[in-house]
Design a protein around this motif. Structure first.
Motif, PDB file in Angstrom:
ATOM      1  N   ARG A  57       0.833  -1.202   0.000  1.00  0.00           N
ATOM      2  CA  ARG A  57       0.000   0.000   0.000  1.00  0.00           C
ATOM      3  C   ARG A  57       0.869   1.254   0.000  1.00  0.00           C
ATOM      4  NH1 ARG A  57      -4.261   0.213   4.389  1.00  0.00           N
ATOM      5  NH2 ARG A  57      -5.155   1.743   2.997  1.00  0.00           N
ATOM      6  N   GLU A  58       1.989   1.225   0.740  1.00  0.00           N
ATOM      7  CA  GLU A  58       2.869   2.386   0.780  1.00  0.00           C
ATOM      8  C   GLU A  58       3.519   2.622  -0.575  1.00  0.00           C
ATOM      9  OE1 GLU A  58       6.428   4.224   3.525  1.00  0.00           O
ATOM     10  OE2 GLU A  58       5.317   2.492   4.224  1.00  0.00           O
ATOM     11  N   VAL A  59       4.028   1.561  -1.207  1.00  0.00           N
ATOM     12  CA  VAL A  59       4.641   1.685  -2.523  1.00  0.00           C
ATOM     13  C   VAL A  59       3.614   2.177  -3.543  1.00  0.00           C
ATOM     14  CG1 VAL A  59       5.644   0.365  -4.436  1.00  0.00           C
ATOM     15  CG2 VAL A  59       6.470   0.005  -2.113  1.00  0.00           C
ATOM     16  N   GLY A  60       2.394   1.698  -3.432  1.00  0.00           N
ATOM     17  CA  GLY A  60       1.339   2.098  -4.356  1.00  0.00           C
ATOM     18  C   GLY A  60       0.771   3.472  -4.070  1.00  0.00           C
ATOM     19  N   GLY A  61       1.206   4.103  -2.976  1.00  0.00           N
ATOM     20  CA  GLY A  61       0.741   5.434  -2.642  1.00  0.00           C
ATOM     21  C   GLY A  61      -0.686   5.480  -2.123  1.00  0.00           C
ATOM     22  N   ILE A  62      -1.180   4.337  -1.630  1.00  0.00           N
ATOM     23  CA  ILE A  62      -2.558   4.315  -1.142  1.00  0.00           C
ATOM     24  C   ILE A  62      -2.639   4.161   0.376  1.00  0.00           C
ATOM     25  CG2 ILE A  62      -3.566   3.527  -3.306  1.00  0.00           C
ATOM     26  CD1 ILE A  62      -3.619   0.697  -2.134  1.00  0.00           C
ATOM     27  N   LEU A  63      -1.518   4.349   1.035  1.00  0.00           N
ATOM     28  CA  LEU A  63      -1.508   4.292   2.498  1.00  0.00           C
ATOM     29  C   LEU A  63      -1.921   5.659   3.028  1.00  0.00           C
ATOM     30  CD1 LEU A  63      -0.769   2.586   4.988  1.00  0.00           C
ATOM     31  CD2 LEU A  63       1.506   3.554   4.845  1.00  0.00           C
ATOM     32  N   ASP A  64      -2.986   5.683   3.812  1.00  0.00           N
ATOM     33  CA  ASP A  64      -3.457   6.946   4.372  1.00  0.00           C
ATOM     34  C   ASP A  64      -2.484   7.421   5.434  1.00  0.00           C
ATOM     35  OD1 ASP A  64      -5.727   7.028   2.837  1.00  0.00           O
ATOM     36  OD2 ASP A  64      -6.943   5.962   4.302  1.00  0.00           O
ATOM     37  N   ARG A  65      -1.986   8.609   5.243  1.00  0.00           N
ATOM     38  CA  ARG A  65      -1.090   9.222   6.213  1.00  0.00           C
ATOM     39  C   ARG A  65      -1.675  10.566   6.618  1.00  0.00           C
ATOM     40  NH1 ARG A  65       4.651   8.596   3.162  1.00  0.00           N
ATOM     41  NH2 ARG A  65       4.597   6.341   3.040  1.00  0.00           N
ATOM     42  N   PRO A  66      -1.527  10.909   7.875  1.00  0.00           N
ATOM     43  CA  PRO A  66      -1.980  12.244   8.266  1.00  0.00           C
ATOM     44  C   PRO A  66      -1.114  13.288   7.564  1.00  0.00           C
ATOM     45  CG  PRO A  66      -0.936  11.103  10.115  1.00  0.00           C
ATOM     46  CD  PRO A  66      -0.962  10.154   8.975  1.00  0.00           C
ATOM     47  N   LEU A  67      -1.737  14.336   7.093  1.00  0.00           N
ATOM     48  CA  LEU A  67      -1.031  15.420   6.423  1.00  0.00           C
ATOM     49  C   LEU A  67      -1.267  16.712   7.184  1.00  0.00           C
ATOM     50  CD1 LEU A  67      -2.137  14.635   2.753  1.00  0.00           C
ATOM     51  CD2 LEU A  67       0.038  14.041   3.828  1.00  0.00           C
ATOM     52  N   ASP A  68      -0.192  17.444   7.429  1.00  0.00           N
ATOM     53  CA  ASP A  68      -0.345  18.761   8.033  1.00  0.00           C
ATOM     54  C   ASP A  68      -1.012  19.680   7.019  1.00  0.00           C
ATOM     55  OD1 ASP A  68       0.774  18.151  10.500  1.00  0.00           O
ATOM     56  OD2 ASP A  68       2.795  18.679   9.850  1.00  0.00           O
ATOM     57  N   ILE A  69      -1.837  20.567   7.516  1.00  0.00           N
ATOM     58  CA  ILE A  69      -2.550  21.509   6.677  1.00  0.00           C
ATOM     59  C   ILE A  69      -2.025  22.910   6.977  1.00  0.00           C
ATOM     60  CG2 ILE A  69      -4.809  22.545   6.214  1.00  0.00           C
ATOM     61  CD1 ILE A  69      -6.010  19.788   6.869  1.00  0.00           C
ATOM     62  N   ASP A  70      -1.672  23.635   5.937  1.00  0.00           N
ATOM     63  CA  ASP A  70      -1.234  25.016   6.088  1.00  0.00           C
ATOM     64  C   ASP A  70      -2.460  25.861   6.393  1.00  0.00           C
ATOM     65  OD1 ASP A  70      -0.188  27.556   5.959  1.00  0.00           O
ATOM     66  OD2 ASP A  70       0.444  27.420   3.867  1.00  0.00           O
ATOM     67  N   VAL A  71      -2.557  26.349   7.617  1.00  0.00           N
ATOM     68  CA  VAL A  71      -3.743  27.103   8.028  1.00  0.00           C
ATOM     69  C   VAL A  71      -3.615  28.600   7.761  1.00  0.00           C
ATOM     70  CG1 VAL A  71      -4.510  25.387   9.697  1.00  0.00           C
ATOM     71  CG2 VAL A  71      -2.993  27.224  10.442  1.00  0.00           C
ATOM     72  N   GLY A  72      -2.467  29.034   7.283  1.00  0.00           N
ATOM     73  CA  GLY A  72      -2.288  30.419   6.866  1.00  0.00           C
ATOM     74  C   GLY A  72      -2.729  31.425   7.898  1.00  0.00           C
ATOM     75  N   GLU A  73      -3.586  32.365   7.477  1.00  0.00           N
ATOM     76  CA  GLU A  73      -3.993  33.465   8.351  1.00  0.00           C
ATOM     77  C   GLU A  73      -4.926  33.037   9.470  1.00  0.00           C
ATOM     78  OE1 GLU A  73      -7.540  35.614   5.938  1.00  0.00           O
ATOM     79  OE2 GLU A  73      -5.588  35.587   4.946  1.00  0.00           O
ATOM     80  N   VAL A  74      -5.428  31.805   9.424  1.00  0.00           N
ATOM     81  CA  VAL A  74      -6.275  31.285  10.505  1.00  0.00           C
ATOM     82  C   VAL A  74      -5.445  31.067  11.773  1.00  0.00           C
ATOM     83  CG1 VAL A  74      -7.681  29.304  11.207  1.00  0.00           C
ATOM     84  CG2 VAL A  74      -7.938  30.268   8.916  1.00  0.00           C
ATOM     85  N   ALA A  75      -4.157  30.759  11.588  1.00  0.00           N
ATOM     86  CA  ALA A  75      -3.278  30.500  12.733  1.00  0.00           C
ATOM     87  C   ALA A  75      -3.240  31.698  13.669  1.00  0.00           C
ATOM     88  CB  ALA A  75      -1.868  30.171  12.255  1.00  0.00           C
ATOM     89  N   GLY A  76      -3.450  31.430  14.943  1.00  0.00           N
ATOM     90  CA  GLY A  76      -3.398  32.468  15.962  1.00  0.00           C
ATOM     91  C   GLY A  76      -4.723  33.139  16.245  1.00  0.00           C
ATOM     92  N   ALA A  77      -5.728  32.840  15.443  1.00  0.00           N
ATOM     93  CA  ALA A  77      -7.043  33.456  15.657  1.00  0.00           C
ATOM     94  C   ALA A  77      -7.803  32.727  16.754  1.00  0.00           C
ATOM     95  CB  ALA A  77      -7.858  33.423  14.367  1.00  0.00           C
ATOM     96  N   GLN A  78      -8.705  33.450  17.402  1.00  0.00           N
ATOM     97  CA  GLN A  78      -9.594  32.804  18.357  1.00  0.00           C
ATOM     98  C   GLN A  78     -10.617  31.981  17.579  1.00  0.00           C
ATOM     99  OE1 GLN A  78     -10.919  36.316  20.627  1.00  0.00           O
ATOM    100  NE2 GLN A  78     -10.010  35.277  22.403  1.00  0.00           N
ATOM    101  N   PRO A  79     -10.929  30.777  18.050  1.00  0.00           N
ATOM    102  CA  PRO A  79     -11.900  29.928  17.360  1.00  0.00           C
ATOM    103  C   PRO A  79     -13.256  30.602  17.137  1.00  0.00           C
ATOM    104  CG  PRO A  79     -10.699  28.654  18.989  1.00  0.00           C
ATOM    105  CD  PRO A  79     -10.311  30.093  19.190  1.00  0.00           C
ATOM    106  N   SER A  80     -13.706  31.407  18.101  1.00  0.00           N
ATOM    107  CA  SER A  80     -15.020  32.049  17.968  1.00  0.00           C
ATOM    108  C   SER A  80     -15.069  33.014  16.785  1.00  0.00           C
ATOM    109  CB  SER A  80     -15.392  32.777  19.256  1.00  0.00           C
ATOM    110  OG  SER A  80     -14.480  33.830  19.508  1.00  0.00           O
TER     111      SER A  80
END
Length: 157
Positions: free
Chosen positions: A5-28
Motif C-alpha cells: 500500500r505504501e509503494v502504491g501510494g494508497i496508504l493513508d497518512r496524516p497530512l499537516d494543513i497550512d492554516v495560513g492566516e487562521v493561525a493564531g485566531a480565536q476559534p469564535s
C-alpha cells in the motif's frame, strides 16, 4: 500488505494543513463556540456526512466525545445530520455541548476548509494548526492529555 500500500501510494497518512492566516485566531472568530477561546488545549474535528472515513471516526466515538475533543458535523441537510448523529448515538447529552452541526457549511467555509476529516489544534484559546485525521488511532494520539500531579503526601509538608 502495508508495504504494498505504501509503494502504491494508497496508504493513508496524516497530512499537516497550512492554516495560513487562521493561525493564531480565536476559534469564535470563525463561528466556533466561545468556550474554545479560553481552553488551554483541544482538538476540533471536522466531519462530513458524505465522507466514509468520517463515518468510521464517528463510529469509533462510541456515542460520546473524549475529553478535549469538539466535533463540527458538516451535513447536506438537517435530515442527513440527524441520521448521521442517530447512526452513531451522538446526542447533546453524550457530547456535553461539544458537538456543532454546520448544515450550511458556514464554519468550514469561513475557515477555508474544503476537506474532511480534519482536526484543528487549539492551544491557549487560539487556532494553532491542523491535520488530516485518516483513522481512529491517529485521532486518539492527537487528543490533549492532561498531565496531573500525583496526590501530595500530607506528611511531606
Amino acid at each position: 500488505v502495508r508495504q504494498l500500500r505504501e509503494v502504491g501510494g494508497i496508504l493513508d497518512r496524516p497530512l499537516d494543513i497550512d492554516v495560513g492566516e487562521v493561525a493564531g485566531a480565536q476559534p469564535s472568530h470563525y463561528g466556533l463556540p466561545d468556550a474554545l477561546d479560553s481552553l488551554s488545549s483541544a482538538i476540533v474535528l471536522f466531519l462530513s456526512d458524505r465522507c466514509g472515513t468520517c463515518h468510521a471516526l464517528a463510529a469509533g466515538l462510541n456515542g460520546g466525545l473524549p475529553s478535549g475533543l469538539w466535533v463540527v458535523l458538516e451535513a447536506r441537510t438537517p435530515q442527513s445530520a440527524g441520521q448521521f448523529l442517530a447512526n452513531y448515538d451522538l446526542t447533546p447529552a453524550t457530547t456535553h455541548g461539544r458537538l456543532l452541526v454546520d448544515v450550511a457549511g458556514g464554519i468550514a467555509e469561513g475557515i477555508g476548509l474544503r476537506t474532511t476529516p480534519v482536526g484543528f489544534r487549539v492551544e491557549k484559546g487560539r487556532l494553532k494548526g491542523a491535520t488530516t485525521v485518516p483513522w481512529r488511532r491517529y485521532l486518539a494520539s492527537i487528543l490533549p492529555e492532561p498531565v496531573r500531579l500525583e496526590r501530595p503526601l500530607s506528611s511531606a509538608l
